[in-house]
Design an enzyme around this catalytic site. Structure first.
Site, PDB file in Angstrom:
ATOM      1  CB  SER A 106      -0.064  -5.553   6.157  1.00 25.36           C
ATOM      2  OG  SER A 106      -1.193  -5.204   5.379  1.00 25.36           O
ATOM      3  CB  SER A 130       3.001   0.940   6.512  1.00 26.09           C
ATOM      4  OG  SER A 130       1.679   0.844   6.953  1.00 26.09           O
ATOM      5  CG  ASP A 142       0.099  -4.393   2.135  1.00 25.04           C
ATOM      6  OD1 ASP A 142       0.629  -3.673   1.267  1.00 25.04           O
ATOM      7  OD2 ASP A 142      -0.339  -3.947   3.208  1.00 25.04           O
ATOM      8  CG  HIS A 201      -0.376  -0.023   2.535  1.00 22.48           C
ATOM      9  ND1 HIS A 201      -0.102  -1.189   3.211  1.00 22.48           N
ATOM     10  CD2 HIS A 201      -0.005   0.973   3.364  1.00 22.48           C
ATOM     11  CE1 HIS A 201       0.403  -0.901   4.402  1.00 22.48           C
ATOM     12  NE2 HIS A 201       0.473   0.410   4.522  1.00 22.48           N
ATOM     13  N   GLY A 227       2.982   4.840  10.096  1.00 24.76           N
ATOM     14  CA  GLY A 227       4.383   5.112   9.785  1.00 24.76           C
ATOM     15  C   GLY A 227       5.213   3.851   9.877  1.00 24.76           C
TER      16      GLY A 227
END
Length: 500
Positions: free
Chosen positions: A349, A333, A244, A214, A331
């Site tokens: 994720s 991720s 992801d 993402h 942040g």
């Protein structure tokens, strides 16, 4: 350009707790064998070894195999079987596992998950197989109320009392993107930030890193500073769908991307291989917002239904993830999920909650991301050259350990820092990604499909079992003794890019 080593910002004193687990003697007993009071033959195993044994037994037991999990207290592998065949049970015991007979087969649990997908794909819900209960664990966040809750509850009930359990989460499921000080990308509406997961070598031999998908669909160009020039470009990104993850290539072919995770205070954990997660194993997560935290793997092949950020009435469904109780915040991720012994397990994720109240967190299995992108862990040396072996990456699987040594890169960013570049975008947290259509980007996900299968990788976490101790390895790179400082102040200052 001057060479700069990738570093990761570490934040939160809570990280100190995880660091303590990494102390060298924390898992000293894991190399010893001990008899089981129940079977007399069960072996004491490290989490990573338990994961390998589980994979072997799955092939041997065939349809009788109904999942497995790691008992971190006894350091033993527990295997579920649905057959009363003494020969089947004997084979598992001889291999060193504890055998437990259960009612639900793997096929029945997967069928239950398919029913949930058909009848209950509601924003704010998730489900994953929990071998410890031999059921599908269904979770609903705080937004699932009224008719949606009734629909979910009815669907779970229809599966049967012994097939699934339903619980409520106080938080809201979301991808962990946000503005901040890790890897950045400038998009319409502002900056987005993510964390770098692991450095890798792309199939064409060029230096690259993995981060959340993402993040990759939210923005294409990433920098190691909020307003700096791009240093890496998204090559592949998958989200939503079967995974992801994003593969982001460094713009400078001479970039050196060491295979390590910076856990703060100048300490690093060497990433030696990619592995599948095991339920019950202790794992560590590093992110640019909250730093180092630890927890356990609670489910595999998880499906998460995020509220779409581009369609108010839409759902962004991601499958094949690892579920844990490790905390994370916007942040983080794309940040790395790994074990004490240096096994790369996953990429952050999303989930619910925060590092104050806890919550559920989901990770993209690294093994699946490597297989889908054709990348391999590490870089073997400087720059593109190291790619050498690139080809092997092709076999994603090999990555498994691939590169490990080459360290080239993987982990370092792992720490997020670098990664941030990688993921910068996701932090977009924002809407950008939103619009990002992060999913939108779906397209770029290109290759998404490949991820297919992703979830299974999930396994990674197992090593986790190692418990933070792994980290602890003070001297031992793999033991992030550094972790120790992990808690260190999260100075966003640390530079996050791969050395160039």
């Amino acid at each position: 350009m001057p060479k700069r080593k990738a570093a990761i910002a570490v934040g939160g004193v809570a990280a100190l707790g995880a660091a303590a687990l990494l102390l060298p003697n924390a898992n000293a007993s894991q190399d010893k064998n001990q008899a089981s009071g129940t079977t007399g033959t069960a072996k004491t195993l490290k989490a990573a070894d338990a994961s390998g044994l589980a994979a072997q037994l799955q092939k041997i037991l065939g349809d009788a195999f109904a999942g497995s999990y790691y008992d971190s207290g006894k350091q033993q592998l527990v295997v579920n079987v649905v057959s009363g065949d003494n020969n089947v049970i004997l084979q598992a015991k001889k291999a060193g596992a504890i055998v437990r007979q259960v009612e639900n087969s793997a096929a029945e649990l997967k069928a239950a998950a398919r029913t949930l997908k058909t009848k209950a794909t509601i924003p704010g819900t998730s489900w994953a197989v929990d071998p410890r209960t031999d059921k599908v664990l269904v979770t609903a966040d705080s937004t699932v109320t009224g008719a949606k809750w009734d629909r979910l509850q009815s669907t779970v009930k229809s599966l049967g009392a012994d097939m699934a359990t339903l619980k409520k989460s106080s938080g809201t499921f979301k991808t962990f993107v946000s503005g901040g000080d890790a890897i950045f990308s400038q998009v319409q509406g502002g900056n987005v930030r993510c964390s770098l997961g692991f450095n890798v070598t792309a199939s064409d031999g060029s230096p690259a890193f993995l981060t959340a998908g993402h993040c990759g669909v939210a923005a294409k160009d990433w920098s190691d500073s909020q307003n700096g020039q791009p240093i890496a470009t998204v090559d592949q990104a998958t989200f939503p769908g079967q995974g992801d993850f994003s593969l982001v290539k460094y713009n400078d072919p001479n970039t050196q991307a060491p295979s390590e995770v910076n856990v703060g205070n100048g300490r690093t954990v060497q990433i030696k291989q990619a592995a599948d997660a095991t339920v019950g194993a202790t794992v560590f997560r590093m992110g640019s917002t909250t730093g180092l935290h630890d927890g356990q793997v609670t489910g595999l092949d998880a499906t998460v239904n995020f509220q779409s950020e581009t369609d108010p009435n839409g759902v962004d469904t991601v499958t094949g993830l690892i579920q844990t109780n490790v905390c994370a915040e916007p942040g983080d991720s794309g940040g790395s999920l790994f074990t004490q012994d240096g096994s790369a397990l996953g990429l952050t994720s999303g989930g619910s909650g925060d590092c104050t109240n806890g919550g559920e967190t989901f990770f993209q299995p690294v093994t699946t991301a490597l297989q889908a992108t054709g990348a391999t862990l590490g870089d073997g040396g400087a720059g593109a050259g190291g790619q050498a072996g690139a080809g092997d990456q092709s076999g994603a699987g090999d990555q498994a350990g691939a590169g490990a040594g080459d360290g080239s890169g993987a982990g370092d960013e792992a720490g997020a820092g670098a990664g941030d570049q990688s993921g910068a975008g996701d932090q977009s947290g924002a809407g950008d990604q939103a619009g990002a259509g992060d999913q939108a980007g779906a397209g770029d996900q290109s290759g998404a499909g490949d991820q297919s299968g992703a979830g299974e990788g999930a396994g990674a976490g197992d090593e986790a079992g190692a418990g933070g101790d792994q980290i602890g390895g003070g001297a031992d790179p793999s033991a992030p003794s550094d972790a120790s400082g992990s808690g260190a102040a999260h100075d966003g200052s640390s530079s996050l890019t791969g050395t160039r």
